[in-house]
Design an enzyme around this catalytic site. Structure first.
Site, PDB file in Angstrom:
ATOM      1  N   SER A   1       0.840  -1.200   0.000  1.00 42.11           N
ATOM      2  CA  SER A   1       0.000   0.000   0.000  1.00 42.11           C
ATOM      3  C   SER A   1       0.881   1.258   0.000  1.00 42.11           C
ATOM      4  O   SER A   1       1.597   1.485  -0.975  1.00 42.11           O
ATOM      5  CB  SER A   1      -0.954  -0.036   1.201  1.00 42.11           C
ATOM      6  OG  SER A   1      -1.940   0.968   1.080  1.00 42.11           O
TER       7      SER A   1
ATOM      8  N   ASP B   1      -8.756  -5.342  -5.527  1.00 43.14           N
ATOM      9  CA  ASP B   1      -8.268  -4.167  -4.793  1.00 43.14           C
ATOM     10  C   ASP B   1      -9.168  -2.965  -5.077  1.00 43.14           C
ATOM     11  O   ASP B   1      -9.236  -2.477  -6.203  1.00 43.14           O
ATOM     12  CB  ASP B   1      -6.823  -3.859  -5.218  1.00 43.14           C
ATOM     13  CG  ASP B   1      -6.162  -2.800  -4.351  1.00 43.14           C
ATOM     14  OD1 ASP B   1      -6.863  -1.910  -3.839  1.00 43.14           O
ATOM     15  OD2 ASP B   1      -4.923  -2.859  -4.210  1.00 43.14           O
TER      16      ASP B   1
ATOM     17  N   HIS C   1      -8.075  -4.658  -0.985  1.00 45.94           N
ATOM     18  CA  HIS C   1      -6.805  -3.961  -0.828  1.00 45.94           C
ATOM     19  C   HIS C   1      -5.914  -4.623   0.222  1.00 45.94           C
ATOM     20  O   HIS C   1      -4.695  -4.490   0.171  1.00 45.94           O
ATOM     21  CB  HIS C   1      -7.064  -2.497  -0.447  1.00 45.94           C
ATOM     22  CG  HIS C   1      -5.834  -1.669  -0.382  1.00 45.94           C
ATOM     23  ND1 HIS C   1      -5.089  -1.363  -1.498  1.00 45.94           N
ATOM     24  CD2 HIS C   1      -5.197  -1.073   0.669  1.00 45.94           C
ATOM     25  CE1 HIS C   1      -4.045  -0.623  -1.148  1.00 45.94           C
ATOM     26  NE2 HIS C   1      -4.093  -0.439   0.160  1.00 45.94           N
TER      27      HIS C   1
END
Length: 359
Positions: A156, A297, A331
């Site tokens: 991330s 995601d 995600h």
């Protein structure tokens, strides 16, 4: 070989984490340290004395070094959890801590590193991902005496920082593994949700321009809303909450859990991504790149085609796309290393190592 002293310009301490926390882990208890820059100049031009970067390490300093970067508002313990570290750091695994020296710094604004809640509040210098990466580089070079990295890998926010590492310091590493990220500037839902998250807190009267006496109530509800909207996976959530009653139960559990975040830290941290854009300089990357993303995601949707276009600019790039399923979590999927641990091991085995020549 340069001696890799776990020290900084002002001082360093080593602490052992609680053995109870990681009693079931298949890797050693990590060590903690602080590196302090006597003065740090931010991208904004602002300066801060005694910038502190807190970090964790696994393994022995004489082994090839791996830099592992965390996500936004994510504690390091997530990297040490069974689903991540337990799948990567153990004997024979991709990042075996008996063979690598694994370094996990807490970025500016996170954990025990310097942040607004230390006392400056909204007078803390405005920082961005470029500042975070430069501070990490100084920790590696000045604090730990390391001149080459076997791998830079992040999830991330850490994935976006991995792209920047490859551009800013192209000769510093053998390999790059950005996860749950794209190299292009934040846009679409990803940026819109971040902007609303920040605005929600600032518009809470209790925030009081950052001079609150208690955490603004909106901090908790806005962060839960953001998390549900942008992490979790559509199929996974539907499987966990196929009825309204079950969905309510999940929401109630989130609302009942304690919040340890600070509103000003939160605003700074999420806002630090505003000017991120690694796309224009992707051609500067020299190291082979393994991109690990998931098909579900929410923040980096595959259907935009952005990644396919940007990877054409990278000299050596491979995409490992994890298919969506009830077992993935949008995600958050790449925090479950079981989905790619073997692919990571094969990738590293195929990448030439310059580490021994550049210590």
């Amino acid at each position: 070989m340069v001696n890799r002293i776990l020290s900084g310009m002002v001082g360093t301490f080593l602490l052992m984490l609680s053995s109870l926390t990681y009693a079931q882990a298949n890797f050693p208890v990590p060590k903690e340290g602080d590196w302090i820059a006597s003065e740090f100049t931010f991208n904004s031009g602002e300066k801060l004395k005694d910038l502190r970067i807190h970090y964790y390490t696994l393994g022995e300093p004489e082994n090839p070094a791996v830099l592992l970067l965390h996500g936004t508002n994510q504690p390091i313990k997530a990297l040490l959890a069974n689903g991540f570290g337990g799948e990567l750091f153990g004997p024979g695994q991709a990042l075996d801590s008996s063979k690598y020296f694994i370094i996990m710094p807490e970025s500016i604004g996170s954990g025990k590193s310097s942040k607004p809640s230390d006392g400056l509040r909204m007078k803390f210098p405005q920082y961005d991902y470029n500042d975070m990466v430069r501070a990490q580089y100084r920790l590696i070079k000045e604090g730990l005496g390391i001149h080459h990295l076997r791998l830079v890998m992040g999830y991330s926010m850490g994935g976006m920082q991995t792209w920047l590492w490859g551009e800013k310091y192209p000769d510093m590493m053998d390999a790059l593994v950005p996860m749950a990220s794209l190299p292009n500037e934040l846009s679409g839902r990803n940026w819109m949700m971040r902007r609303i998250l920040i605005e929600s807190i600032k518009n809470d009267p209790a925030w009081n321009q950052g001079n609150y006496t208690q955490q603004p109530p909106t901090l908790k509800t806005a962060s839960i809303m953001f998390s549900i909207a942008t992490t979790g996976g559509t199929l996974a959530y539907q499987n966990k909450a196929p009825t309204r009653a079950q969905a309510d139960k999940l929401v109630d559990a989130r609302l009942a859990s304690p919040s340890t975040s600070d509103a000003n830290d939160f605003i700074y941290l999420w806002g630090s991504s505003a000017n991120y854009n690694a796309a224009p300089e992707l051609n500067k990357i020299k190291a082979p790149v393994l991109v690990i993303n998931s098909a579900d995601d929410e923040r980096n949707p595959v259907e935009t085609g952005i990644l396919d276009n940007e990877l054409k600019k990278v000299k050596q790039a491979t995409l490992h796309l994890i298919p969506a399923s009830q077992e993935t979590s949008g995600h958050g999927t790449t925090m479950s290393a079981k989905f790619y641990s073997e692919a990571l091991k094969r990738f590293l085995a195929g990448v030439h190592s310059d580490s021994e020549n550049k210590k």
